[in-house]
Write an enzyme that holds these catalytic residues in place. Structure first.
Site, PDB file in Angstrom:
ATOM      1  N   ARG A 186       3.712  -8.348  -1.737  1.00  0.00           N
ATOM      2  CA  ARG A 186       3.197  -7.180  -1.021  1.00  0.00           C
ATOM      3  C   ARG A 186       1.753  -7.395  -0.584  1.00  0.00           C
ATOM      4  NH1 ARG A 186       6.405  -5.234  -5.325  1.00  0.00           N
ATOM      5  NH2 ARG A 186       8.211  -4.019  -4.625  1.00  0.00           N
ATOM      6  N   ALA A 191       3.887   4.989   2.562  1.00  0.00           N
ATOM      7  CA  ALA A 191       4.985   4.217   1.985  1.00  0.00           C
ATOM      8  C   ALA A 191       4.881   2.731   2.301  1.00  0.00           C
ATOM      9  CB  ALA A 191       6.326   4.747   2.495  1.00  0.00           C
ATOM     10  N   ASN A 216       3.752  -1.079   2.501  1.00  0.00           N
ATOM     11  CA  ASN A 216       3.170  -1.992   1.514  1.00  0.00           C
ATOM     12  C   ASN A 216       2.085  -2.884   2.116  1.00  0.00           C
ATOM     13  OD1 ASN A 216       4.518  -1.416  -0.969  1.00  0.00           O
ATOM     14  ND2 ASN A 216       6.392  -2.266  -0.080  1.00  0.00           N
ATOM     15  N   ASP A 226       9.473   2.221  -8.875  1.00  0.00           N
ATOM     16  CA  ASP A 226       9.494   1.245  -9.966  1.00  0.00           C
ATOM     17  C   ASP A 226       9.923   1.911 -11.276  1.00  0.00           C
ATOM     18  OD1 ASP A 226       7.617  -1.111  -8.604  1.00  0.00           O
ATOM     19  OD2 ASP A 226       6.983   0.924  -8.107  1.00  0.00           O
ATOM     20  N   ARG A 229      13.622   2.519 -11.200  1.00  0.00           N
ATOM     21  CA  ARG A 229      14.348   1.274 -11.494  1.00  0.00           C
ATOM     22  C   ARG A 229      14.301   0.967 -12.983  1.00  0.00           C
ATOM     23  NH1 ARG A 229      11.447  -1.649  -6.332  1.00  0.00           N
ATOM     24  NH2 ARG A 229      13.131  -1.304  -4.799  1.00  0.00           N
ATOM     25  N   HIS A 287      12.952   8.692 -20.430  1.00  0.00           N
ATOM     26  CA  HIS A 287      11.556   8.956 -20.092  1.00  0.00           C
ATOM     27  C   HIS A 287      10.778   7.653 -20.255  1.00  0.00           C
ATOM     28  CE1 HIS A 287      12.397  13.271 -20.048  1.00  0.00           C
ATOM     29  NE2 HIS A 287      13.096  13.056 -21.153  1.00  0.00           N
ATOM     30  N   HIS A 324       1.945  -1.075  -7.311  1.00  0.00           N
ATOM     31  CA  HIS A 324       3.341  -1.203  -6.891  1.00  0.00           C
ATOM     32  C   HIS A 324       3.493  -2.647  -6.419  1.00  0.00           C
ATOM     33  CE1 HIS A 324       7.237  -0.590  -5.142  1.00  0.00           C
ATOM     34  NE2 HIS A 324       6.802  -0.787  -3.909  1.00  0.00           N
TER      35      HIS A 324
END
Length: 308
Positions: A92, A122, A124, A152, A155, A172, A179
């Site tokens: 990124r 949004a 990168n 992230d 995921r 949690h 990112h």
């Protein structure tokens, strides 16, 4: 169930994989009353808007059109998904110089017509470009938000849930920091119903590496990520429009946060109609703190190379 917010207007700049999928997600969930698509390729934006308009008889009463920057006037949220896309094998941060120059023009055009909305980034590398957007726009930091580590963390929760055979919505767990490659998992805080999540060191490493490398895997397979990031952006947009005050791991400007200042990073924040209302302090252990500060320093080095 209809979830549209009255008299709400969202502009999406960039109708590539992320921008178009985000627009379609907002359409399917009937989130807004007005949705504007802007792209340097005007025909692309027109085609996406036309295609979605043809689906309105199956959904609700949104107004969707391809516009220009003057349509940013009166927008509650302006989503920036424009820029060069990440290529296979490219980090990124490799994207930084290409996309930073694109943002100069985008932000300049936005602020000509809107100085009261919220900018949601949004593109990168999202943390650095959120910082660029802050500096170029002159907006207060609470109204310049990056998608951060929300995806992230999703995921991460999915992979933990898969390993434990538990619905990921009941997990949690947080990914914080960049990112990108220097992000870090907070295993010390991961839990299910307040009970610590137990894994071996090898299992933890496997889950985190799969989390961190998920985008690369998807890009290598299909060329771009789109669905999950669109859902993440939808989640942020709804929290703003409905004044939810939800806790989301977005990228925001930090001020003496665990020893980190003047950089955007993904951390848990309360997000409401004002944008980032509050940044929540996390109690990190020594190892996590070291990695978090290293993540911040990595981004600061990259920012220092930019002309801001």
């Amino acid at each position: 169930m209809e979830t549209q917010v009255c008299s709400s207007k969202v502009v999406i700049i960039g109708t590539g994989a992320v921008g178009a999928t985000t627009a379609y997600t907002l359409l399917l969930r009937e989130r807004v009353s007005e949705l504007v698509l802007i792209d340097a390729n005007k025909e692309r934006a027109l085609g996406e808007a036309l295609d979605m308009n043809h689906g309105l008889p199956f959904t609700g009463g949104m107004k969707i059109w391809a516009g220009d920057y003057s349509d940013c006037a009166g927008a509650d949220i302006i989503v920036i998904a424009a820029g060069a896309s990440q290529q296979p094998g490219e980090t990124r941060l490799d994207l930084l110089k290409r996309n930073a120059s694109i943002f100069d023009s985008i932000i300049h055009n936005i602020v000509q017509y809107n100085t009261h909305g919220i900018i949601l980034v949004a593109t990168n590398p999202v943390d650095i470009l959120s910082y660029v957007s802050l500096k170029k726009s002159g907006f207060p930091s609470n109204r310049v938000i990056g998608s951060g580590t929300l995806l992230d963390s999703a995921r991460f929760r999915y992979l933990i849930g898969e390993a434990k055979e538990i619905n990921p919505r009941s997990i949690h767990a947080h990914i914080i920091g960049e990112h990108g490659d220097s992000e870090l998992p907070l295993w010390s805080l991961a839990n299910v119903a307040g009970i610590d999540v137990e894994f071996t060191a090898e299992e933890r490493e496997r889950i985190f590496e799969s989390t961190k490398n998920a985008a690369y895997e998807i890009i290598n397979a299909k060329g771009a990520t789109s669905y999950a990031i669109a859902l993440a952006l939808d989640r942020i947009i709804v929290s703003i429009l409905k004044n939810e005050a939800s806790v989301l791991n977005v990228s925001t400007l930090l001020n003496d946060y665990n020893g980190v200042s003047d950089v955007y990073l993904g951390v848990p924040c309360i997000v409401d109609s004002t944008g980032v209302r509050e940044v929540l302090d996390l109690e990190l252990n020594d190892k996590e703190l070291e990695k978090f500060q290293a993540s911040a320093n990595k981004l600061k080095e990259a920012i220092a190379e930019l002309d801001l």
